[in-house]
Design an enzyme around this catalytic site. Structure first.
Site, mmCIF file in Angstrom:
data_model
loop_
_atom_site.group_PDB
_atom_site.id
_atom_site.type_symbol
_atom_site.label_atom_id
_atom_site.label_comp_id
_atom_site.label_asym_id
_atom_site.label_seq_id
_atom_site.Cartn_x
_atom_site.Cartn_y
_atom_site.Cartn_z
ATOM 1 N N ASP A 210 47.857 47.212 65.174
ATOM 2 C CA ASP A 210 48.528 45.948 65.418
ATOM 3 C C ASP A 210 49.389 45.683 64.178
ATOM 4 O OD1 ASP A 210 49.442 43.521 66.371
ATOM 5 O OD2 ASP A 210 47.476 42.811 67.003
HETATM 6 C C1 NOJ Z 1 50.555 40.923 67.069
HETATM 7 C C2 NOJ Z 1 49.890 40.883 68.412
HETATM 8 O O1 NOJ Z 1 48.497 40.785 68.224
HETATM 9 C C3 NOJ Z 1 50.191 42.087 69.286
HETATM 10 O O2 NOJ Z 1 49.668 41.880 70.578
HETATM 11 C C4 NOJ Z 1 51.676 42.318 69.338
HETATM 12 O O3 NOJ Z 1 51.978 43.416 70.180
HETATM 13 C C5 NOJ Z 1 52.211 42.555 67.925
HETATM 14 N N1 NOJ Z 1 51.917 41.392 67.100
HETATM 15 C C6 NOJ Z 1 53.708 42.789 67.894
HETATM 16 O O4 NOJ Z 1 54.381 41.620 68.180
#
Ligand code: NOJ
Length: 722
Positions: free
Chosen positions: A275
């Site tokens: 993530d």
């Molecule tokens: C954080 C989020 O938890 C995730 O779901 C997302 O894909 C990424 N940021 C990118 O925006």
């Protein structure tokens, strides 16, 4: 048109095409563009993805390997949320990653805003969610995205979780089935899908540090199955490791989660990306199983290069991570097909607008309908109340899944479009309770639209409707007995006013077609057939995670001491009466279930040492006077000694029936329905005993029962019980 102007037009088109094929340009094109002479045996698509990846890795320099295991800024454009530049020398296409749980995210323009995932899941319609995935995949691909960061498949453990709306619900089997269908839909259109967020990502509070303390059996039985289904049957290309820790170790460097469970047990051969900002180390992450750091190179750039040169990370370890990325890319055909998309393209269509409306209609759950107040008569005078009903419709949740809506049809407009001049429709925002009470008194029907503001990054403080919305509903209900509440929420809310109102509808976050969809349900153009995928509790202290050590945790630790009893399992195990149970939802018609037969199939188990699968058959009759659909749900209660929750969803089928029609329905229960995870043996077992199959229309309405006897330990077949 003159020759000259035609020539100019061609030039403009050619320049535009060059722009649009960046950065997702296919490998062969980039090679041509570079005039490269490197022979590219990996472009032979008769080889397997692993063979192709191995051939390519042999040609890659250390720098080229490092370049693919982390994200990089995409300059000068702000397109996508993650980016890995192409490698023109070797013809490796760029990797372009965009969010998209309910439409293309990251501020993309001219895209379709679909209803939230919790809404499409509430349809319990596998075909519909597969189509949802196709629409997402199609729009992403046309935007030049080749990795779609979705779906979000975590089991909802905490009903206050700020990302409940992005998920499917509280049941592991259910979430797995939804994930398979959506992933297949996305990947059929070009992009690789991404199952996120792995694992125990069950709260936003303290999410960058939170440590989930959870036993292995609970992990395997509750939190892993949606990922297992995504990998085994959905063939998902990527998995995103989460921000949180599980049992003391961050997800993205957790060898038990990544190496043992994902790779060894589930045979995942795609790539694990972090993530955004979820990486905390270089060597530990490499050894722990992380393939790619996103969105930058803090740990997997220079630091990783140094670790390889210094011998802390072996070249073969690095190769393995590169291989995982390349295998998924080859499998999805990213080296073989030309991706025509561009971030600035308009990807909407009338078909997608119509589909957004269909999903909203099919995902809307009818929770209460006293004296058949619904569907409404077209001539009844209406007052629409609440900001979400008027100029500020609540169509989506916030955070990385947010989509720029091309338009929003407000409920007020939708209702007015539907009834035209046949009825008087007025509107009050609800800020002045005296004004509202007067208007509600003067109308035949009062419809109050209430909402929650849910977002990634924070949990709701509690399950109450924010602001004065509870008082607003009561004030309206006091003066109008025909009060209907429409909930635009991403998850459950408490309803202290439930006995005061005649009707309640859960419309979730319904997307751009909000008003048209709710009007169709209110006036009966659509017969509601959706069912809750989460329990709605009666009171705040009646929820599984009401204790502070469970949520939001104490000293950074969230203790999963409710173990397997997540969602409805907990309500059943503790004999707690929910307000509306998991699987519940009303219709404008009525159904009857009968003639249940459950017996082992001739099909052998697909898993070693597991019993045969069981085929459940029954009849479903529409006993009313209008067409409708019912969701038949099959639960299994294991023998008490197995230590399982009272009963668990193991299969379901949605059936469309004309008035008075009867259909036979079949549901296949898999091996897992008759097994439990044994943490000391480290495998699934199927203890002897009588297993009960319970079939009905919600987790609390299961009128049909049949028994199955499992005999002879783990390896034996089943026999038909009474
Ligand atoms: C954080 C989020 O938890 C995730 O779901 C997302 O894909 C990424 N940021 C990118 O925006």
């Amino acid at each position: 048109m003159s020759t000259c102007s035609r020539g100019a037009g061609f030039l403009i088109t050619a320049v535009f095409m060059l722009l649009v094929i960046q950065p997702g340009m296919a490998g062969s094109q980039q090679a041509a563009a570079n005039g490269s002479r490197v022979s590219r045996p990996w472009n032979n698509n008769s080889l397997t993805p692993v063979q192709r990846a191995n051939l390519l890795i042999k040609q890659m320099t250390l720098d080229e390997k490092i370049a693919i295991v982390h994200g990089a800024p995409l300059k000068p454009t702000k397109a996508y949320v993650g980016y890995v530049p192409p490698n023109p020398r070797l013809g490796i296409p760029a990797i372009t990653l965009a969010d998209g749980r309910a439409g293309v995210g990251n501020h993309a323009r001219d895209v379709t805003l679909l209803p939230a995932p919790i809404a499409v899941a509430s349809s319990w319609d596998i075909g519909l969610i597969n189509e949802y995935g196709k629409v997402l995949g199609q729009e992403q691909w046309a935007k030049g995205t080749n990795v779609e960061l979705g779906p979000s498949i975590d089991v909802v453990r905490v009903p206050e979780w700020g990302r409940t709306f992005e998920s499917y619900g509280e049941d592991p089997y259910f979430n797995g089935q939804m994930a398979i269908a959506e992933i297949k839909g996305i990947q059929s259109q070009g992009p690789i899908a991404d199952a996120n967020m792995y694992l125990t990502m069950n709260q936003e509070k303290n999410r960058f540090k939170e440590d989930s303390i959870v036993d292995e059996r609970t992990l395997r039985e509750i939190y892993l199955p949606p990922f297992e289904a995504s990998i085994r049957d959905g063939h998902v290309g990527t998995v995103m490791c989460a921000y949180v820790k599980t049992n003391g170790i961050y997800s993205c460097e957790n060898p038990f989660l990544l190496n043992d469970m994902l790779r060894k047990d589930l045979h995942f051969d795609g790539w694990i990306m972090s993530d955004w900002g979820a990486v905390h180390s270089t060597v530990a992450s490499v050894k722990g199983g992380l393939d790619q750091e996103m969105p930058d190179d803090k740990f997997y750039g220079e630091a990783l290069k140094k670790a390889v040169i210094g011998g802390q990370v072996s070249m073969s370890d690095l190769d393995e991570h590169v291989r995982n990325i390349l295998v998924a890319m080859f499998r999805q055909g990213l080296f073989d097909k030309k991706q025509p998309g561009s971030w600035t393209a308009s990807v909407r269509s009338p078909e997608h607008d119509a589909f957004s409306r269909t999903v909203a209609e099919q995902g809307t759950v009818l929770l209460k309908n006293d004296h058949d107040i619904l569907p409404l008569s077209e001539t009844a005078s209406i007052v629409v109340i609440g900001v979400a009903g008027g100029n500020d419709p609540k169509v989506e949740g916030a955070g990385s899944s947010a989509v720029v809506a091309p338009y929003k049809v407000s409920p007020l407009d939708g209702i007015r479009n539907r009834v035209g001049a046949k009825a008087r429709t007025t509107y009050a925002d609800g800020n002045d309770l005296d004004v509202v009470a007067k208007m509600a008194h003067d109308a035949d029907v009062a419809i109050v639209f209430v909402h929650t503001d849910e977002s990634e990054g924070g949990d709701r403080p509690d399950l109450s409707l924010p602001g004065n919305q509870d008082q607003l509903i009561s004030a309206v209900a006091r003066v109008n007995k025909n009060t209907i509440v429409v909930l635009d929420t991403g998850g459950p809310v408490l309803m202290p006013w439930i006995d005061e109102v005649a009707g309640v509808i859960e419309a979730w976050y319904p997307g751009q077609e909000d008003g048209n969809a709710i009007a169709a349900v209110l006036y009966g153009d659509v017969n509601p057939s959706a069912k809750l995928t989460l329990t709605f509790p009666r009171s705040a202290d009646g929820i599984p995670t009401a204790q502070v050590e469970r949520w939001p945790g104490v000293n950074g630790l969230s203790t999963y001491s409710e173990k397997l009893n997540v969602g409805y399992r907990w309500y059943d195990a503790t004999n707690t009466q929910p307000l509306f149970p998991f699987g519940f939802g009303l219709s404008y018609t009525t159904f009857k279930l009968s003639d249940l037969v459950a017996k082992p199939t001739k099909l052998e188990s697909t898993i070693q040492h597991m019993p045969r699968r069981v085929l459940v058959r029954l009849n479903v009759t529409n006993t009313g006077v209008r067409e409708g659909a019912e969701v038949v749900q099959a639960y299994v209660a294991q023998p008490a000694g197995n230590g399982e929750p009272p009963h668990q969803l193991r299969g379901f089928a949605k059936v469309q029936l004309k008035a008075r029609e009867t259909k036979s329905v079949s549901i296949l229960l898999d091996e897992r329905s008759f097994s439990a995870y044994d943490s000391s043996l480290h495998r699934w077992i199927s203890p002897n005993g009588i297993y009960e199959v319970l079939v009905g229309t919600s987790s609390r309405d299961l009128p049909l029962h049949s028994q199955i006897a499992v005999e002879g330990g783990a390896a034996n077949a089943l026999t038909q019980g009474r």
